[in-house]
Write a protein that holds these residues in place. Structure first.
Motif, short mmCIF file in Angstrom:
data_model
loop_
_atom_site.label_atom_id
_atom_site.label_comp_id
_atom_site.label_asym_id
_atom_site.label_seq_id
_atom_site.Cartn_x
_atom_site.Cartn_y
_atom_site.Cartn_z
N ASP A 46 45.59 37.99 39.54
CA ASP A 46 46.67 39.40 39.61
C ASP A 46 47.97 38.46 39.67
OD1 ASP A 46 44.84 41.20 39.32
OD2 ASP A 46 44.44 41.18 41.61
N ALA A 279 50.18 49.26 39.51
CA ALA A 279 49.15 49.30 40.41
C ALA A 279 49.55 48.84 41.81
CB ALA A 279 48.15 48.43 39.77
N ARG A 281 47.78 48.00 45.46
CA ARG A 281 46.77 47.81 46.11
C ARG A 281 46.77 47.93 47.61
NH1 ARG A 281 44.33 42.54 44.33
NH2 ARG A 281 43.56 43.92 42.32
N SER A 283 45.16 47.43 51.43
CA SER A 283 43.77 46.43 52.02
C SER A 283 43.91 46.44 53.55
CB SER A 283 43.92 45.06 51.35
OG SER A 283 45.26 44.45 51.59
N SER A 287 41.39 50.62 52.11
CA SER A 287 41.27 49.73 50.92
C SER A 287 41.23 50.41 49.58
CB SER A 287 40.02 48.87 51.28
OG SER A 287 40.09 48.10 52.24
N GLN A 289 42.90 50.91 45.53
CA GLN A 289 44.04 50.60 44.63
C GLN A 289 44.37 51.84 43.83
OE1 GLN A 289 43.92 46.84 42.15
NE2 GLN A 289 44.48 47.83 40.31
N VAL A 326 51.26 46.12 51.24
CA VAL A 326 50.47 46.15 49.76
C VAL A 326 50.77 45.22 48.99
CG1 VAL A 326 50.59 48.73 50.46
CG2 VAL A 326 52.16 47.75 48.79
N GLU A 327 50.25 45.32 47.84
CA GLU A 327 50.26 44.35 46.83
C GLU A 327 50.77 45.06 45.45
OE1 GLU A 327 47.93 40.22 46.71
OE2 GLU A 327 46.72 42.02 46.70
N ILE A 329 50.67 45.18 41.57
CA ILE A 329 50.19 44.27 40.56
C ILE A 329 50.81 44.43 39.40
CG2 ILE A 329 47.95 43.85 39.59
CD1 ILE A 329 46.58 44.68 42.00
N THR A 332 47.21 41.88 35.37
CA THR A 332 46.01 41.22 35.60
C THR A 332 45.35 40.63 34.38
OG1 THR A 332 45.45 43.12 37.13
CG2 THR A 332 43.71 41.82 36.27
#
Length: 426
Positions: A46, A279, A281, A283, A287, A289, A326-327, A329, A332
């Motif tokens: 990612d 997007a 994500r 976690s 958890s 996305q 968060v991430e 993205i 990918t």
């Protein structure tokens, strides 16, 4: 006896020496043998950036009048306008009374079931089978350690057992059952009349999604504020420790759309497009996305910008979230993971099909072990990390090249001396 102990000791020493010798030889071979391989496998990388921000929702705090609060909806459950979301008891007696009413209600259902079975000539064999099925389901849940539905399964089994007892027990027919139902109704009515004196109801003023957690941010951070928030405002909010209203018993999320607001560096913010999607994500506390819309990218302030993202999905799963890391993205990539040391650059002579001109080109690739030979497989590098590369097979110009393309599961040669295509290495 002493001679036997001496023999056992000698045998143990011999075995220990053999093990040490084997380990020493293996270590020497691994250090001196220049030939080593690994198995390639499919992998996803990612292109992401981590950020910390706040979840923002349209929220209305529900207040109670004190006492013992009994919340009726589950966390994240949708409630209708006017629906009762909580009962407030002035004393323990009120809570005990509720439990009595629940027990009597269950008893009435059981009596009504038996009455219906009696009128229809009920199948008692089927009822016995249902009892066995309920016992098996309860035992399976306990054995698996899944206690989420334990209360419901226990009540179901208890109800079926009582129904079977009433069905097989001695009674005076339908008239007796009807009298018993009337008696239970009278008890329920009497208890309900008493409950009206010391039990208050909290109802939803409008439809929404219920949450039992109130953290004090409900008034400090609202969707209306998102159009003017600055990075400094977010820093100030992060340093605050808001206190929830002491009379609050929960809250309603009254809009399906919720937001995530966070500070980003200018470089990362430039990769987002207002009106586009990204997007995200989660976690930490949840958890998952989710694809979110980019609502706003604020003006730069000391090298940072505010990003406002929104979505109308997973609201019921995220009602407990507030400050989250968060991430984001951006991209990918999926390919084949190979060690960085296995990547090689070969110089090859290619012929132009139109002009017949020959020229030298450099081709990225890896050597794979095919049978006893090393076979060069051209690749395209998708991404590079510290110790590995993500690659995909290079475009094949012919069926023969396609057959030799790199695939996940190929045994990749990491280290070997004087490698060339077709060299026998084993």
């Amino acid at each position: 006896m002493k001679q036997g102990n001496a023999i056992n000791r000698i045998i143990m020493l011999v075995l220990l020496g053999a093990v040490v010798l084997y380990l020493a030889v293996s270590a020497w071979n691994s250090l001196t043998d220049p030939f080593s391989t690994v198995v390639s496998y499919a992998y996803t990388v990612d292109d992401a950036v981590e950020c910390t921000g706040f979840v923002v929702r349209e929220e209305t705090v529900l207040a109670g009048t004190g006492g013992i609060v009994d919340l009726l909806p589950e966390e994240g459950e949708k409630v209708a306008r006017g629906e009762t979301v909580a009962l407030v008891y002035q004393s323990e007696a009120g809570l005990d009374r509720k439990q009595q009413i629940q027990a009597l209600t269950l008893e009435r259902e059981q009596l009504q079931y038996v009455l219906a079975q009696s009128a229809a000539g009920g199948d008692t064999a089927q009822l016995s089978q249902q009892v066995i099925g309920a016992i098996v389901a309860l035992r399976s849940s306990v054995a698996a350690g899944d206690l989420t539905g334990l209360e419901e399964e226990t009540m179901s089994l208890k109800s079926l057992v009582y129904k079977r007892e009433y069905t097989y027990g001695e009674g005076d027919g339908g008239a007796g059952l009807e009298d018993a139902i009337l008696a239970v109704d009278a008890q329920i009515q009497a208890l309900s009349n008493q409950a009206a004196l010391d039990t208050a109801r909290v109802s939803a003023a409008q439809a929404g999604v219920f949450s039992g957690q109130v953290d004090g941010y409900e008034g400090l951070l609202t969707p209306e504020m998102l159009s003017s928030l600055t990075p400094a405002d977010l820093t100030s909010l992060a340093n605050q420790r808001p206190q929830a209203d002491g009379n609050a018993i929960g809250k309603l999320v009254t809009s399906a759309r919720w937001y995530f607001v966070c500070p980003l560096s200018e470089r990362d913010a430039e990769r987002l497009n207002e009106g586009g999607t990204i997007a995200v994500r989660f976690s930490r506390d949840w958890s998952g996305q989710v694809e979110m819309d980019v609502e706003r990218i604020g003006a730069a302030e000391n090298g940072r910008c505010v990003a406002v993202l929104s979505t109308d999905r997973y609201l019921s799963d995220t009602t407990l979230l507030r400050r989250q890391t968060v991430e984001l993205i951006f991209e990918t990539r999926t390919g084949i993971r190979v060690p960085k040391a296995a990547l090689r650059v070969e110089e090859r002579t290619v012929t132009d099909e139109d002009t017949g001109e020959k020229r030298q080109v450099q081709i990225n690739g890896v050597y794979a072990l095919v049978g006893a030979q090393a076979e060069f497989k051209p690749v395209t590098v998708l991404a590079q990390q510290d110790d590995f590369c993500l690659v995909q097979a290079a475009s094949a110009g012919s069926a023969a090249e396609a057959k030799k393309a790199l695939r996940a599961g190929d045994e990749i040669i990491v280290a070997a001396e004087d490698l060339f295509d077709g060299k026998v290495v084993r």
